[in-house]
Enzyme design. Structure first.
Site, mmCIF file in Angstrom:
data_model
loop_
_atom_site.group_PDB
_atom_site.id
_atom_site.type_symbol
_atom_site.label_atom_id
_atom_site.label_comp_id
_atom_site.label_asym_id
_atom_site.label_seq_id
_atom_site.Cartn_x
_atom_site.Cartn_y
_atom_site.Cartn_z
ATOM 1 N N ASP A 116 35.338 5.733 104.259
ATOM 2 C CA ASP A 116 36.952 5.605 104.115
ATOM 3 C C ASP A 116 37.300 6.539 105.536
ATOM 4 O OD1 ASP A 116 37.061 4.546 101.723
ATOM 5 O OD2 ASP A 116 36.856 6.170 100.504
ATOM 6 N N ASP A 130 40.288 -1.685 101.162
ATOM 7 C CA ASP A 130 41.129 -1.173 100.101
ATOM 8 C C ASP A 130 42.249 -1.889 100.223
ATOM 9 O OD1 ASP A 130 39.139 0.292 99.298
ATOM 10 O OD2 ASP A 130 39.803 2.072 100.266
#
Length: 157
Positions: A116, A130
């Site tokens: 991330d 995402d």
């Protein structure tokens, strides 16, 4: 079907290339502001799901990702409209990229952590996949609500 596969492949490539860039350009935990405190870049490795939920259950998310990829393949083989082809391509590519992280990234096979790097305020850190998952899910809800007579799949196939 080819449109769905092309979009899905594009999402996988985009997500993995940006994760590669993040790992080679950012330091873990250090935040680089883009829009003040609202949006920034911050490298993190997530063993869990959204908001690091279930961080000690990585293998469960690997199984869920594999089931989601199987569902995306099933829908891809039955898609009937361009709008649903786009939605399924976005969702399928995103879950395939996350499954790849779970299977192939450290610390081990099936227990890999998702990379991330997009920090949204102090709420959470995410990635490109995402964005496609959230966008694809919202588009699926919108399509279902506005065009209920044009289904996603041909169940008779």
């Amino acid at each position: 079907m080819l449109l769905t596969i092309a979009i899905g492949a594009g999402v996988v490539v985009l997500d993995q290339v940006t994760k590669w860039w993040a790992e080679n350009s950012l330091s873990t935990g250090e935040r680089v502001p883009l829009l003040g405190e609202l949006l920034g870049l911050q490298l993190a490795y997530n063993p869990g799901a959204a908001f690091s939920f279930g961080a000690n259950s990585t293998w469960i998310f690997t199984i869920i990702s594999a089931v989601a990829v199987a569902a995306a393949i099933w829908f891809t083989l039955r898609v009937r409209t361009v709008s649903w082809a786009i939605v399924i391509g976005c969702l399928g590519g995103a879950v395939t990229s996350h499954l790849g992280d779970r299977l192939l990234r450290p610390p081990s096979f099936g227990q890999g952590h998702v990379v991330d790097f997009l920090a949204y305020g102090n709420w959470f850190i995410g990635n490109i996949a995402d964005i496609f998952i959230v966008g694809g899910a919202l588009a699926a809800v919108l399509l279902t609500a506005t065009v209920p007579d044009r289904g996603t799949v041909d169940a008779a196939r």
